[in-house]
Design a protein around this motif. Structure first.
Motif, PDB file in Angstrom:
ATOM      1  N   ALA A   1     -14.181  -4.790 -16.165  1.00 20.77           N
ATOM      2  CA  ALA A   1     -15.001  -5.983 -16.945  1.00 20.77           C
ATOM      3  C   ALA A   1     -15.534  -5.292 -18.102  1.00 20.77           C
ATOM      4  CB  ALA A   1     -16.049  -6.375 -16.184  1.00 20.77           C
ATOM      5  N   ARG A   2     -15.504  -6.085 -19.316  1.00 19.85           N
ATOM      6  CA  ARG A   2     -15.959  -5.373 -20.650  1.00 19.85           C
ATOM      7  C   ARG A   2     -17.436  -5.631 -21.109  1.00 19.85           C
ATOM      8  NH1 ARG A   2     -11.804  -4.798 -24.628  1.00 19.85           N
ATOM      9  NH2 ARG A   2     -13.316  -3.708 -25.500  1.00 19.85           N
ATOM     10  N   GLY A   3     -18.044  -6.561 -19.937  1.00 20.27           N
ATOM     11  CA  GLY A   3     -19.561  -6.726 -20.414  1.00 20.27           C
ATOM     12  C   GLY A   3     -20.421  -5.587 -20.284  1.00 20.27           C
ATOM     13  N   GLY A   4     -21.014  -5.271 -21.412  1.00 19.19           N
ATOM     14  CA  GLY A   4     -22.147  -4.022 -21.095  1.00 19.19           C
ATOM     15  C   GLY A   4     -21.513  -2.822 -21.287  1.00 19.19           C
ATOM     16  N   GLU A   5     -20.267  -2.765 -21.794  1.00 19.70           N
ATOM     17  CA  GLU A   5     -19.507  -1.674 -22.324  1.00 19.70           C
ATOM     18  C   GLU A   5     -20.214  -0.870 -23.320  1.00 19.70           C
ATOM     19  OE1 GLU A   5     -15.558  -2.434 -23.170  1.00 19.70           O
ATOM     20  OE2 GLU A   5     -16.150  -3.224 -25.052  1.00 19.70           O
ATOM     21  N   GLN A   6     -20.033   0.445 -23.325  1.00 18.55           N
ATOM     22  CA  GLN A   6     -20.705   1.300 -24.461  1.00 18.55           C
ATOM     23  C   GLN A   6     -19.584   2.244 -25.283  1.00 18.55           C
ATOM     24  OE1 GLN A   6     -22.485   5.012 -22.997  1.00 18.55           O
ATOM     25  NE2 GLN A   6     -22.430   4.234 -21.084  1.00 18.55           N
TER      26      GLN A   6
END
Length: 306
Positions: A276-281
């Motif tokens: 999941a891409r949410g909150g990636e850095q």
């Protein structure tokens, strides 16, 4: 504020034609003294002549600029060192390196000879390594340097029939990431450019109407920004058809599953959450991955001890 290269010395590899030629002309037009490098070979790397580089150097001089020509192969470190020394002897320094040289030997991986894979890696990756290694001590000593790697959407995202090219191009990004970190305290900024342009290397790969929109001139502004005094560092700038984007290698938040015999099954079940891409850095360095993983493990341990 205008981008100006007065007093700067630039080396552009693969500058005998196509995008490299335009890079060299643009740098010279804005005041840089330019070492025009090109083996003068075919798209697949065969042959060689100083004529291509000399023609571009003559073009720069005819317009009132300063330029020298070199037919050194970027695969030959001794020849690259001699080219860099030639620039230093003439102008006293090297401020900018644009690693643009490259070849194509496209085939599907099943049909590709290992020699063709190896040569493409040698030209793109080791060619960039040789040039960076030759200018690095100069840039460290003068506490200033700008290095532009040429990556590709093929390296970043893949393209059928170009496993060798893609591997070499993404490898340049890995080289850029670490050189940017090591060069920071010396005023050396290192970036990567991913161009989409119609050159002799892309003829036959795209329809004519698409190639018409992808004028190589549209990529040059991105190179100028990455080579300028105010350049960023560790950026992957994409450019084509007058548009500009940035590519990022990111790290998702993932999940902590701990140790145990059932972890493979648990990972398979929760893989969607891991991806999941949410909150990636965008990590500041490779250490960020370990920091994130250990942090989650410590958080899980603290929770279990409560």
């Amino acid at each position: 504020m205008a981008i100006d290269f007065a007093g700067r010395v630039a080396i552009v590899t693969g500058a005998g034609g196509g995008l490299g030629r335009l890079h060299a002309l643009a740098l010279a037009q804005r005041g840089a003294k330019v070492m025009v490098n090109d083996l003068g070979g075919a798209v697949d790397g065969r042959g060689g002549s100083v004529g291509a580089a000399q023609a571009v150097a003559d073009e720069i001089r005819a317009a009132g600029g300063e330029a020298l020509a070199s037919s050194a192969s970027v695969t030959d470190f001794v020849a690259v060192q001699a080219m860099v020394q030639q620039a230093v002897d003439a102008w006293g320094r090297v401020d900018i390196l644009v690693n643009n040289a490259g070849i194509l030997r496209d085939k599907s991986f099943a049909k590709m000879e290992l020699d063709d894979f190896r040569l493409v890696m040698e030209v793109h990756l080791m060619g960039a390594v040789h040039c960076c290694k030759a200018v690095w001590p100069l840039m460290q000593a003068q506490q200033y340097g700008r290095i532009v790697m040429t990556t590709s959407s093929t390296g970043l995202y893949g393209n059928f029939g170009q496993s060798n090219y893609g591997a070499a191009k993404l490898a340049q990004v890995g080289l850029m990431q670490t050189l940017a970190l090591e060069g920071a305290k010396h005023g050396i900024r290192v970036n990567a450019l991913a161009p989409t342009a119609a050159t002799r290397m892309t003829e036959g790969l795209m329809p004519a109407e698409v190639l018409e929109m992808l004028q190589p001139e549209a990529v040059v502004p991105a190179m100028l920004v990455l080579a300028a005094e105010g350049a960023p560092t560790r950026a992957i700038l994409c450019a084509g058809a007058g548009s500009f984007e940035a590519a990022h290698i990111t790290l998702t938040q993932g999940v902590h599953l701990g140790l145990g015999e059932q972890v493979p099954e648990a990972l398979a079940e929760q893989l969607e959450q891991v991806l999941a891409r949410g909150g990636e850095q965008v990590p500041g360095s490779g250490a960020a991955q370990g920091t994130l993983e250990v942090g989650k493990a410590m958080a899980a341990r603290s929770f279990s001890e409560v």
